[in-house]
Design a protein around this motif. Structure first.
Motif, mmCIF file in Angstrom:
data_model
loop_
_atom_site.group_PDB
_atom_site.id
_atom_site.type_symbol
_atom_site.label_atom_id
_atom_site.label_comp_id
_atom_site.label_asym_id
_atom_site.label_seq_id
_atom_site.Cartn_x
_atom_site.Cartn_y
_atom_site.Cartn_z
ATOM 1 N N ILE B 425 0.823 -1.212 0.000
ATOM 2 C CA ILE B 425 0.000 0.000 0.000
ATOM 3 C C ILE B 425 0.858 1.264 0.000
ATOM 4 N N ARG B 426 2.153 1.083 0.133
ATOM 5 C CA ARG B 426 3.006 2.263 0.274
ATOM 6 C C ARG B 426 3.994 2.359 -0.882
ATOM 7 N N VAL B 427 4.199 3.560 -1.362
ATOM 8 C CA VAL B 427 5.162 3.754 -2.441
ATOM 9 C C VAL B 427 6.569 3.533 -1.904
ATOM 10 N N GLY B 428 7.516 3.319 -2.799
ATOM 11 C CA GLY B 428 8.897 3.121 -2.388
ATOM 12 C C GLY B 428 9.483 4.391 -1.785
ATOM 13 N N GLU B 429 10.609 4.204 -1.093
ATOM 14 C CA GLU B 429 11.231 5.329 -0.390
ATOM 15 C C GLU B 429 11.594 6.469 -1.340
ATOM 16 N N GLU B 430 12.192 6.066 -2.459
ATOM 17 C CA GLU B 430 12.611 7.083 -3.417
ATOM 18 C C GLU B 430 11.400 7.832 -3.985
ATOM 19 N N GLU B 431 10.358 7.062 -4.316
ATOM 20 C CA GLU B 431 9.132 7.673 -4.834
ATOM 21 C C GLU B 431 8.554 8.669 -3.829
ATOM 22 N N GLU B 432 8.559 8.270 -2.573
ATOM 23 C CA GLU B 432 7.994 9.153 -1.549
ATOM 24 C C GLU B 432 8.790 10.438 -1.440
ATOM 25 N N ILE B 433 10.099 10.311 -1.463
ATOM 26 C CA ILE B 433 10.945 11.503 -1.334
ATOM 27 C C ILE B 433 10.806 12.403 -2.558
ATOM 28 N N ASN B 434 10.716 11.797 -3.722
ATOM 29 C CA ASN B 434 10.532 12.598 -4.942
ATOM 30 C C ASN B 434 9.118 13.158 -5.066
ATOM 31 N N GLY B 435 8.219 12.595 -4.313
ATOM 32 C CA GLY B 435 6.834 13.031 -4.402
ATOM 33 C C GLY B 435 6.034 12.082 -5.266
ATOM 34 N N LEU B 436 4.782 11.883 -4.888
ATOM 35 C CA LEU B 436 3.927 10.955 -5.618
ATOM 36 C C LEU B 436 3.542 11.496 -6.995
ATOM 37 N N ASP B 437 3.581 12.802 -7.145
ATOM 38 C CA ASP B 437 3.143 13.374 -8.421
ATOM 39 C C ASP B 437 4.023 12.889 -9.569
ATOM 40 N N MET B 438 5.318 13.029 -9.398
ATOM 41 C CA MET B 438 6.208 12.606 -10.469
ATOM 42 C C MET B 438 6.315 11.084 -10.532
ATOM 43 N N SER B 439 6.399 10.458 -9.369
ATOM 44 C CA SER B 439 6.683 9.027 -9.391
ATOM 45 C C SER B 439 5.466 8.195 -9.779
ATOM 46 N N GLU B 440 4.288 8.569 -9.333
ATOM 47 C CA GLU B 440 3.106 7.759 -9.660
ATOM 48 C C GLU B 440 2.341 8.303 -10.859
ATOM 49 N N LEU B 441 2.305 9.630 -11.026
ATOM 50 C CA LEU B 441 1.497 10.207 -12.104
ATOM 51 C C LEU B 441 2.330 10.736 -13.270
ATOM 52 N N GLY B 442 3.577 11.030 -12.989
ATOM 53 C CA GLY B 442 4.400 11.601 -14.051
ATOM 54 C C GLY B 442 4.043 13.031 -14.400
ATOM 55 N N MET B 443 3.463 13.729 -13.469
ATOM 56 C CA MET B 443 3.152 15.147 -13.722
ATOM 57 C C MET B 443 3.226 15.908 -12.400
ATOM 58 N N GLU B 444 3.333 17.205 -12.506
ATOM 59 C CA GLU B 444 3.396 18.026 -11.311
ATOM 60 C C GLU B 444 2.197 18.963 -11.243
ATOM 61 N N ALA B 445 1.794 19.298 -10.035
ATOM 62 C CA ALA B 445 0.678 20.234 -9.880
ATOM 63 C C ALA B 445 1.100 21.657 -10.232
ATOM 64 N N TYR B 446 2.325 22.010 -9.855
ATOM 65 C CA TYR B 446 2.830 23.367 -10.101
ATOM 66 C C TYR B 446 4.166 23.254 -10.820
ATOM 67 N N PRO B 447 4.164 22.865 -12.083
ATOM 68 C CA PRO B 447 5.446 22.535 -12.737
ATOM 69 C C PRO B 447 6.372 23.732 -12.926
ATOM 70 N N GLU B 448 5.824 24.926 -12.904
ATOM 71 C CA GLU B 448 6.668 26.085 -13.226
ATOM 72 C C GLU B 448 7.249 26.775 -12.009
ATOM 73 N N PHE B 449 6.672 26.545 -10.845
ATOM 74 C CA PHE B 449 7.128 27.296 -9.682
ATOM 75 C C PHE B 449 8.331 26.602 -9.070
ATOM 76 N N SER B 450 9.394 27.347 -8.906
ATOM 77 C CA SER B 450 10.592 26.788 -8.287
ATOM 78 C C SER B 450 10.289 26.471 -6.834
ATOM 79 N N LYS B 451 10.716 25.287 -6.408
ATOM 80 C CA LYS B 451 10.488 24.888 -5.026
ATOM 81 C C LYS B 451 11.748 25.148 -4.227
ATOM 82 N N GLY B 452 11.575 25.785 -3.117
ATOM 83 C CA GLY B 452 12.723 26.218 -2.317
ATOM 84 C C GLY B 452 13.219 25.115 -1.394
#
Lengths: 452, 452, 452
Positions: B425-452
């Motif tokens: 039921i849980r994503v892998g460690e790397e997926e979790e750290i990278n975020g579920l958006d990229m790892s599970e969906l392959g897209m970002e909610a805010y692709p243009e905003f730089s994250k600090g």
């Protein structure tokens, strides 16, 4: 007695409340039952509930509009202020405001006949559970619970107006103390003068259908007093120049505007206070249509005017133009034709385009344009009643605008000055520059997005 | 038979359904027509439609609240989960849940008299097009379509509650499988025990007007079981410290809270299940007013308490405080006075402020505070019924809370464990750290905003 | 005469409008009063107001959906376009569109009997203030104000559809000129053919309950014509590849989808045009339930299909799948069962998943997927009427789809070409690359967030 709540009713409604309704009139005797009034009571109450939740939704609209127009370092604070002010309004209107506003003849100062000046004290009390028609507080009108719910939202709206103008520099707690005083006393007292059947209603023939003056200008006057005492944001008027401080999220501001536009159907439509007859529901329908077209008129006027004046359309002016159109039609959304309503709204949009730079010239820093939208367009809308409603007099409108304005502005000014003296109302310079979110709340609204 | 759907009705309503309504009673014979019931049917159905769309809107509120409280790398996933869970709830409540919840006496296990335990199987079937009064499924109540629409939204709410607590680490598909089981079986079965006229209603006298237990605690128990099996997010409890992971968009979270607040008028108000009489519409009005003031009480309590405890107001606590106030009043929004409702809500706000750090101490990682808000405040609200409703017994309330809690928690725990065993039921460690958006969906909610 | 507005009514409603309603029939003489019709008038009007404000809210939904799916450099412009198009629709539907669409028999070209082709000219005029039942324009139906308010929102929706497809490259003012022509002429004229009682209704037996063709495909055809004339965004189809240009804010896009979903209950439910009888309110209830489940079907179908095809769920496809489900059920939301409605919606979701890459293959650049959702699913929904409504013929549906499509597409094409010739419709290359916000408006939607 209950007529105090019927103040805003049109002649057709008043007839319906006193004569047997045509709609459901019984042709034979039904022991102790006036069928028509049951139906009117149910439909009127439901109108208040639907209109009330629409006006409640305006609280979210103000929050989003303001959250979009402040800089990102102050967004969390603006959210906090908006949810807190709505909550405080709910509690203090219940504890004090409601009966001050609707004394039902039990004036503390004055009488219905000679003019009421100060309403009744004591918390709001709703009808008993499972009330029957003969025990309903106001059987010819609507349930007290629905009336309270609806009227509360107007009180909260007044407070929402203030928060935008004073954003980005006012301390949280002094602002909230002002909100308490505004929603418990200032708003209800002046509202009682008109909608509670007080002296503006009985002595001056003041007409203000849904509150261009009673609600919007009141928020505007309170905001103006606060903006003057508080002073402009650091750097806003530097070296004789106006330095724009663009809002951080115009999508959010647009969402807020759409929410307010939607909520306004409840604001104006619900102010018919009745929909249990053919005439009433047709009037509510007119009001919905007129409210919508006035907003459209305000938006388009601001769009065309900014294109002409600045060679570029200014989105924030278009948003405020729509809102000014809504405020402008609020004093009389019923009697204008669609065409007149469009023009009344358009004038509101024009006012905003000129008033925003005018305030800047006066070095009055109104972060979101609340004073142009709610005060200036509110005054315009109140005067414009005479254009389409033969019962209004220019004298009665002007004197009422002035009386309400002087009362609210002076009392607000005193409150702001006292708050400033006691606890200070403005954050420190460093706090302001760092933003209220980190300095007052210790959190950020958008902690992950790099700020340029 | 149809009385099963009238379970929540107040005495006044039950009278209206069985006696000719005073409102529109005919004084002479009208062949085969009971005019009053036609009118009651129409108004009740319309109440369900209006209240139902307000509760549907809560699905958006949960999405925005959760989208604002997760980190930006998980926002697209949180959106996906919320729109998917609502869609699945719609389909599976139709296919299975509705008749399990409302067997109308046709229990698979048990009877109305001895206690119903498991409802009926089979998809929901609406009334025919152009139905006439004599063919309406439940002529003394409301149209089946409106009832289905309204009840579906409660089922979906339960699922929405779960998604927030388990955010930022649970895989999409196992979560959705849980949602299917929750909305098809777990929620409807336990809801049938009370609202379907089952054993909690008939044997224990359990009172839960709009679902502090039946809806909110159920979502909370399911979330708690999931959070325990899933474990905390990586880095949340490291080196014996709680590491805050601030939400990425507090404006969005505030919007979500306002949406939920608005939707709750439908949630509680619609649960009166009737507005065709003076008594009913006055009761719905009381409920609207009480619901609003409880939210205000919760928000203000949390605001004051965080100021006192932490010297700074915590916006997310204020938001959750408002929601906890809403949950607290949900079990009994009708009988309290405005003052009592405010206090009941305020206690909910206090609970949240203490429960959030308590859960952290237990190393139960609830990303949005769903368990404090919906489970803890839900329990409080269910117990608080005895304070204002003389028909409630502390024993009946407690035993029902426990029975529902044990059932939902244990079944959920088993489901989570089985899902974990079968598919993880849980994503892998790397997926979790990278975020579920990229790892599970392959897209970002805010692709243009730089994250600090 | 007034039957022109009753075009969409079901048989049960038509009976209610011509016979004394069973609901409130009087058994004795009441001088000059038909009690039942008063009640029907009130409830129908209120349905229009509630449904109308829900459809108005869809304007905000389109704005948020589009604002979330464009890149951040074009968000302020997309907001400007959306608020401006709604405002222009309000004004031009009032000035021209309403009477063109509902000539009430006064056709400029054609007659009710031989087929109406071009409606009446002149601005909309609402009923007088305080109208009585004998003076109501359309006493067996609803107030003109409520009808105008409701119908206006459909007109505005058509314009909203266009703005998304043409985003990120079209100039503001040519777009707004097109909106004026669309809302004043193109939409109302073709809508009169069906809903005004024109030739598609009287000669072809065309059935389109709430406008899969009359509203959604019309917006889609106008958008398609515009997208072809305008050409794709720079870099979208480079070197024979499709270059994705991800939306800047998927939380906002999700919010927009939820708003549209909510608004659609008004869109389809209000199109029953009546709720004053048991049959009507039960039908409105069916419509609400079917509308919801069709959206769910579309979302789930798109979710499963993208998982299968791309191994990853695509959130924007899920959102558009839900919307396509809604469009698909719009032509006939009443007659399907819940199961059929789910499947009709699911097919809509499937269409979107295949149509989006198909359009890209054709190098037609539709920024938000408006053409798949509103045109393709609109055609599907219109054809699908024959699956559940025995009164529909495949021939009548197809010929009507074609007639409306050819008319709207050709006229739109001509308008776009003329606008292109006269003033240009596309911003310059540099402006497009820099974003329309800075180049056309001189402001940014998110000025503080660094763009990566």
């Amino acid at each position: 007695m209950s007529l105090m709540k019927l103040i805003k009713l049109t002649p057709a409604v008043l007839m319906a409340a006193t004569l047997p309704s045509l709609a459901l009139a019984q042709d034979g005797p039904v022991a102790g039952v006036n069928a028509s009034t049951d139906s009117v009571f149910i439909l009127n109450s439901f109108l208040f509930l639907v209109a009330g939740f629409l006006v409640m939704w305006m609280a979210a609209g103000f929050a989003m509009l303001e959250g979009g127009l402040v800089r990102s370092k102050n967004v969390a604070m603006q959210m906090t202020k908006n949810i807190a002010l709505f909550s405080l309004a709910a509690i203090f209107y219940y504890l004090i405001g409601y009966n001050l506003m609707y004394p039902l003849g039990n004036w503390s100062v004055g009488t219905d006949e000679t003019g009421g000046y100060l309403g009744a004290f004591g918390p709001a009390i709703l009808e008993a559970v499972g009330v029957t028609s003969d025990a309903a507080d106001d059987y010819g009108y609507a349930s007290t619970g629905s009336d309270f719910f609806f009227q509360l939202m107007f009180c909260a709206t007044t407070a929402s107006i203030v928060s935008g103008a004073l954003a980005e520099r006012i301390k949280l707690w002094p602002f909230l103390i002002f909100v308490v005083l505004l929603t418990a006393f200032i708003y209800p007292i002046q509202a009682s003068w008109k909608w509670g059947g007080g002296f503006l209603d009985s002595q001056y023939g003041f007409l203000d259908f849904a509150g261009s003056t009673v609600v919007h200008s009141v928020g505007g006057w309170a905001a103006l007093a606060g903006a003057i005492i508080l002073g402009p944001r650091i750097g806003k008027y530097k070296d004789g120049q106006v330095h724009p401080m663009p809002g951080s999220n115009l999508a959010l501001a647009t969402l807020g505007t759409f929410i307010l536009w939607l909520g306004w159907f409840g604001f104006n439509g619900g102010s018919q206070l009745a929909m249990g007859t053919v005439g009433d529901v047709a009037d509510v329908s007119r009001i919905f249509a007129n409210t919508n077209t006035a907003a459209a008129g305000g938006a388009i006027a601001a769009m065309i005017l900014t294109q002409i004046m600045y060679k570029k359309v200014d989105l924030t002016m278009v948003l405020n133009g729509a809102l000014a159109g809504l405020v402008s039609i609020t004093a009389e959304p019923l009697t204008p034709t669609l065409g007149a309503a469009t023009l009344i709204g358009a004038v509101g949009g024009v006012i905003v385009v000129f008033a925003v730079p005018f305030l800047d010239k006066m070095k009055i820093d109104d972060v979101v344009g609340a004073i142009p939208v709610h005060l200036f367009a509110g005054i315009w809308g109140t005067i414009a009643v005479v254009l389409t409603n033969g019962d209004a007099t220019i004298g009665g409108q002007l004197i009422s605008i002035i009386i309400v304005g002087v009362f609210v502005f002076v009392v607000s000014l005193v409150v702001w000055i006292v708050l400033k003296g006691i606890m200070g109302i403005r954050v420190g310079e460093e706090e302001e520059i760092n933003g209220l979110d980190m300095s007052e709340l210790g959190m950020e609204a958008y902690p992950e997005f790099s700020k340029g």
